[in-house]
Design a protein around this motif. Structure first.
Motif, mmCIF file in Angstrom:
data_model
loop_
_atom_site.group_PDB
_atom_site.id
_atom_site.type_symbol
_atom_site.label_atom_id
_atom_site.label_comp_id
_atom_site.label_asym_id
_atom_site.label_seq_id
_atom_site.Cartn_x
_atom_site.Cartn_y
_atom_site.Cartn_z
ATOM 1 N N HIS A 201 0.870 -1.191 0.000
ATOM 2 C CA HIS A 201 0.000 0.000 0.000
ATOM 3 C C HIS A 201 0.896 1.227 0.000
ATOM 4 O O HIS A 201 1.910 1.249 0.714
ATOM 5 N N MET A 202 0.506 2.228 -0.773
ATOM 6 C CA MET A 202 1.383 3.403 -0.864
ATOM 7 C C MET A 202 0.582 4.665 -1.146
ATOM 8 O O MET A 202 -0.314 4.667 -1.993
ATOM 9 N N ASP A 203 0.921 5.742 -0.412
ATOM 10 C CA ASP A 203 0.451 7.073 -0.788
ATOM 11 C C ASP A 203 1.523 7.617 -1.740
ATOM 12 O O ASP A 203 2.528 8.195 -1.300
ATOM 13 N N GLY A 204 1.310 7.391 -3.024
ATOM 14 C CA GLY A 204 2.345 7.641 -4.030
ATOM 15 C C GLY A 204 2.909 9.045 -3.982
ATOM 16 O O GLY A 204 4.128 9.232 -4.032
ATOM 17 N N GLN A 205 2.032 10.027 -3.853
ATOM 18 C CA GLN A 205 2.526 11.412 -3.914
ATOM 19 C C GLN A 205 3.374 11.763 -2.700
ATOM 20 O O GLN A 205 4.390 12.462 -2.823
ATOM 21 N N LYS A 206 2.960 11.269 -1.505
ATOM 22 C CA LYS A 206 3.765 11.570 -0.298
ATOM 23 C C LYS A 206 5.130 10.887 -0.399
ATOM 24 O O LYS A 206 6.152 11.464 -0.032
ATOM 25 N N VAL A 207 5.140 9.646 -0.895
ATOM 26 C CA VAL A 207 6.419 8.943 -1.025
ATOM 27 C C VAL A 207 7.291 9.651 -2.068
ATOM 28 O O VAL A 207 8.499 9.804 -1.891
ATOM 29 N N TYR A 208 6.656 10.111 -3.125
ATOM 30 C CA TYR A 208 7.372 10.826 -4.185
ATOM 31 C C TYR A 208 8.080 12.066 -3.611
ATOM 32 O O TYR A 208 9.260 12.309 -3.878
ATOM 33 N N GLN A 209 7.335 12.825 -2.796
ATOM 34 C CA GLN A 209 7.925 14.056 -2.218
ATOM 35 C C GLN A 209 9.081 13.718 -1.279
ATOM 36 O O GLN A 209 10.139 14.345 -1.302
ATOM 37 N N PHE A 210 8.850 12.699 -0.437
ATOM 38 C CA PHE A 210 9.902 12.252 0.494
ATOM 39 C C PHE A 210 11.152 11.837 -0.289
ATOM 40 O O PHE A 210 12.276 12.257 0.018
ATOM 41 N N ALA A 211 10.941 11.012 -1.323
ATOM 42 C CA ALA A 211 12.063 10.474 -2.097
ATOM 43 C C ALA A 211 12.864 11.603 -2.738
ATOM 44 O O ALA A 211 14.102 11.630 -2.668
#
Ligand code: UT7
Length: 312
Positions: A201-211
């Motif tokens: 499961h992933m909140d794609g946009q939050k992970v994108y910003q973190f990355a």
């Protein structure tokens, strides 16, 4: 461990990816998606899917390639770490299964798995470097291996288009002439923006910003600490999660995109396996000179993240 300087020599590398290809066109038949969406949003064209092979099988095959490539005497291996979040058994570890598969039975070998999600290979290298440094071990087999397809919900288009299976391995030893600098860390994740229960499961946009944030900061801190000019970097091997994340890192760091090794189009995101697979492919393509530096950088569930520089 934060910023940490040591020594590590990459003696050999290997990779194994399953033969079965799952293309974007194949996914169009399974979920409401398009090749155009996946390619433009992620850079992925296809990924490999295990066809009965276990995580330990993939890990063993990658390790065998690394051993065979340089004719390494496998009796020198006394430490095996497998970075994975998809072990095929709860116990024994994938590393112990690799030990058995490679028929390594020397007294004093230790073998264990490490779960730091997509940053796992860099974490494992750092742990190995410390153990080699202390003198307790001499030859380390470090593997990133995943069968993510077994925890992928192929009804969920937000995640199923992203991941693939595979394994990459490196044999490393201590060498006082090969400087290795690590900058690894972990950040709290109250909302579990990236986690796995039965499925990913992933909140794609939050992970994108973190990355995007941590790739830039990890590498900048590493270069400053190690006094490494950008011109000395032969190649950066980023975790292959999204081509747009890699492009934004290139812009933020002011390092040309050609300096980043990219193979996401072929394999998608293989989590802990992504960096060692890319490292092995890069070494097949590039001629490395003595003292060339490469940088590995990763990020993932935890939230774990970090970078390391290695010297050839
Ligand atoms: O290794 C662990 C680290 N993981 C990562 O680094 C992943 C980081 N995140 C990402 O790479 C991106 O956020 C994704 C590739 C996961 C998603 O890209 P995005 O540009 O952030 O898309 P989005 O989640 O904002 O979704 C945009 C639209 C939505 O539709 P609406 O609400 O605008 O109508 C989604 O429902 O795209 C839709 N969408 C899809 N459409 C076609 C989401 N997945 C798909 C899909 N095909 N597979």
């Amino acid at each position: 461990m934060g910023l940490d300087k040591g020594f590590l020599k990459i003696v050999s590398t290997g990779r194994y990816t399953p033969d079965k290809v799952l293309s974007n066109k194949d996914l169009e038949k399974i979920v409401d998606t398009t090749d155009e969406w996946i390619t433009s949003r992620t850079g992925i064209k296809e990924r490999r899917i295990a066809n009965g092979e276990t995580t330990a099988d993939l890990a063993t095959l990658a390790a065998q390639k690394a051993i065979e490539k340089v004719g390494y005497d496998k009796n020198n291996i006394d430490l095996i770490i497998v970075a994975t979040f998809t072990p095929n058994l709860k116990s024994p570890s994938v590393a112990s299964q690799v030990q058995t598969n490679l028929d390594l039975d020397k007294q004093g070998i230790i073998a264990f798995d490490l779960n730091a999600a997509c940053t796992g290979f860099i974490y494992a290298l750092n742990v190995a470097e410390r153990m080699l440094h202390s003198g307790t071990h001499r030859g380390a087999l470090i593997i990133g291996a995943e069968v993510i397809s077994k925890v992928t919900d192929y009804q969920d288009r937000n995640t199923c288009v992203l991941f693939g299976d595979g394994a990459g391995a490196a044999i490393v030893e201590k060498d006082k002439t090969k400087e290795a600098i690590f900058n690894i860390s972990s950040k709290e994740d109250q909302d579990l923006i990236l986690h796995v229960d039965d499925y990913v499961h992933m909140d794609g946009q939050k992970v994108y910003q973190f990355a995007s944030r941590v790739i830039e900061s990890s590498i900048k801190e590493l270069l400053a600490y190690g006094n490494i000019p950008k011109s000395k970097i032969k190649k950066i091997i980023p975790h292959q999660a999204n081509i747009r994340i890699i492009k934004s890192a290139s812009r933020a760091l002011d390092i040309p995109l050609e300096s980043f090794f990219i193979n996401i189009h072929k394999y998608g995101n293989t989590s802990a396996a992504s960096i060692p697979i890319a490292l092995d492919e890069m070494l097949d393509e590039e001629t490395m000179e003595t003292e060339d530096k490469i940088i590995l950088v990763g990020f993932g569930a935890g939230l774990t993240y970090g970078a390391c520089s290695l010297t050839f």
